[in-house]
Scaffold this motif. Structure first.
Motif, mmCIF file in Angstrom:
data_model
loop_
_atom_site.group_PDB
_atom_site.id
_atom_site.type_symbol
_atom_site.label_atom_id
_atom_site.label_comp_id
_atom_site.label_asym_id
_atom_site.label_seq_id
_atom_site.Cartn_x
_atom_site.Cartn_y
_atom_site.Cartn_z
ATOM 1 N N ARG A 202 17.982 71.185 12.351
ATOM 2 C CA ARG A 202 17.594 72.038 13.462
ATOM 3 C C ARG A 202 17.244 71.185 14.682
ATOM 4 O O ARG A 202 16.643 70.121 14.558
ATOM 5 C CB ARG A 202 16.385 72.886 13.066
ATOM 6 N N GLY A 203 17.627 71.671 15.872
ATOM 7 C CA GLY A 203 17.378 70.921 17.095
ATOM 8 C C GLY A 203 15.905 70.683 17.332
ATOM 9 O O GLY A 203 15.053 71.504 16.976
ATOM 10 N N ALA A 204 15.597 69.542 17.940
ATOM 11 C CA ALA A 204 14.209 69.194 18.220
ATOM 12 C C ALA A 204 13.644 70.098 19.308
ATOM 13 O O ALA A 204 14.378 70.704 20.095
ATOM 14 C CB ALA A 204 14.117 67.730 18.650
ATOM 15 N N PHE A 205 12.311 70.184 19.351
ATOM 16 C CA PHE A 205 11.651 70.952 20.397
ATOM 17 C C PHE A 205 11.954 70.330 21.763
ATOM 18 O O PHE A 205 11.814 69.119 21.948
ATOM 19 C CB PHE A 205 10.143 70.989 20.172
ATOM 20 N N GLU A 206 12.365 71.160 22.706
ATOM 21 C CA GLU A 206 12.548 70.717 24.071
ATOM 22 C C GLU A 206 11.236 70.835 24.829
ATOM 23 O O GLU A 206 10.308 71.532 24.413
ATOM 24 C CB GLU A 206 13.591 71.569 24.792
#
Length: 399
Positions: free
Chosen positions: A365-369
């Motif tokens: 899952r993509g990292a927190f922006e």
């Protein structure tokens, strides 16, 4: 001695960067080449700089920082020029933490300048470029010359590739130099004769993915507001509001959501209200986090005591969220790739901290922006307001 103190600070920074590079063993093999270059660069820094400086430290004469405060009108002019530069420009300290960010940079990183200040810029980059940028920023801050490198944004608007140029800058009246970072997006989109202006025009056009992310965040805020309004202020306590918020965030915004309640008054131990994990996190995995003492989680205690939020991508400190009953670090066991720990405070920078929300993202899952962290910060104030309202109207025990 000022030089001895500066040398000690450099050694501390070097040890911190080495600890971060050690975590490269946990990354996939295709993400390691840039980190290997950063490790070689740090070793060369020891041979060429740290050891000779240690040998010559006793003979070095102290130097006083030069320059005064300068003309206030000139400083005001420089601030205005910095904000109006058409190139994304960020002022960093030696640890790549944002000190100032101009308007163009806020558009590139999709964040507010006030929120980005005091937070590491590497949180907005892809994992394989974070350690490299930190090492190069530290080198420029040490006075080893200006340089450029290519990094990738963690959530690219179009291509995600940007070229960053780093230059040393000594602010007036400050003992340590800062680093000025200028970001230019990849030139694959516009033609060569369009130049940098064409690149920024191309980057500024939102694509479907960006629009979808904005819509998802708006839906999240809307659903959170509806869930908090459904909490009965007369019959439910702060735990109900905190649990409702955790259920909204779980799954759609984070793989793990851990909610902790601060002591009601005076010194005391915080209390865990909820620990929601992925569907496959059953048995001991969920139970160990639900039964964990929040006082054993350094990140939670920083949020509760200092009121400071934390955004980390590829967390370096494995013990930042404590250990489970078997002694394994929670962040390692759950393969956490990014995390957010947010204090719940009703006022903007004022008032008591009522609790803390910790969010984990794991796996692919993509990292927190930074933009997502900003939305989570706003949501936290809404949750704290709902908790404070229920605390005021809830019946006293035994009534």
């Amino acid at each position: 001695m000022p030089e001895a103190q500066e040398f000690g600070a450099e050694l501390t920074d070097f040890r911190r960067r080495v600890e971060e590079l050690r975590t490269a063993r946990a990354l996939p093999s295709q993400e390691r080449p840039s980190l290997l270059d950063a490790a070689l660069f740090e070793l060369q820094h020891v041979v060429d700089v740290l050891w000779p400086r240690y040998e010559e430290l006793t003979a070095a004469s102290p130097r006083s920082p030069g320059g005064g405060r300068g003309d206030p009108q000139e400083q005001q002019l420089l601030r205005a020029l910095f904000q109006r530069l058409p190139i994304a420009t960020v002022l960093l300290d030696r640890d790549a933490v944002v000190r100032r960010m101009n308007f163009t940079a806020t558009q590139l990183f999709h964040t507010r300048a006030g929120y980005a200040t005091g937070r590491p810029l590497t949180a907005a980059l892809r994992r394989d470029g974070q350690a490299a940028l930190r090492s190069q920023v530290a080198a420029v801050a040490r006075g080893e010359g200006d340089r450029s490198l290519t990094v990738w944004l963690s959530q690219p608007p179009i291509h995600g590739e940007v070229r960053v140029t780093l230059a040393a800058l000594r602010p007036p009246g400050e003992p340590h130099p800062a680093v000025l970072a200028a970001f230019q997006p990849g030139m694959a989109g516009p033609s060569a004769d369009e130049g940098a202006a064409g690149a920024w025009a191309q980057e500024s056009r939102p694509d479907l993915g960006e629009v979808s992310r904005h819509a998802e965040l708006l839906d999240l805020v809307d659903d959170m507001t509806a869930a908090l309004l459904r909490v009965d202020p007369a019959g439910d306590g702060p735990e109900a509001a905190l649990t409702a918020a955790a259920e909204v965030l779980h799954g759609r915004f984070a793989d793990w959501v851990i909610a902790d309640l601060a002591p009601e008054a005076g010194p005391g131990s915080p209390r865990r209200v909820a620990a929601l994990g992925p569907r496959d996190a059953v048995g001991d995995r969920t139970a160990s986090l639900a039964e964990q003492d929040p006082a054993d989680c350094p990140l939670v205690m920083v949020a509760l005591h200092d009121g400071a939020s934390t955004l980390r991508v590829s967390p370096v400190d494995a013990d930042a969220f404590g250990r489970d009953t078997t002694g394994a670090p929670v962040l390692v066991r759950e393969e956490v790739t990014s995390l957010l720990c947010i204090p719940l405070r009703a006022g903007a920078g004022a008032g008591p901290v009522l609790g803390a929300l910790t969010l984990f993202r794991t796996g692919r899952r993509g990292a927190f922006e930074m933009a997502e962290a900003g939305v989570a910060d706003r949501i936290s104030r809404h949750v704290a307001l709902a908790m404070a309202r229920t605390a005021e109207r809830a019946p006293a025990p035994g009534a």
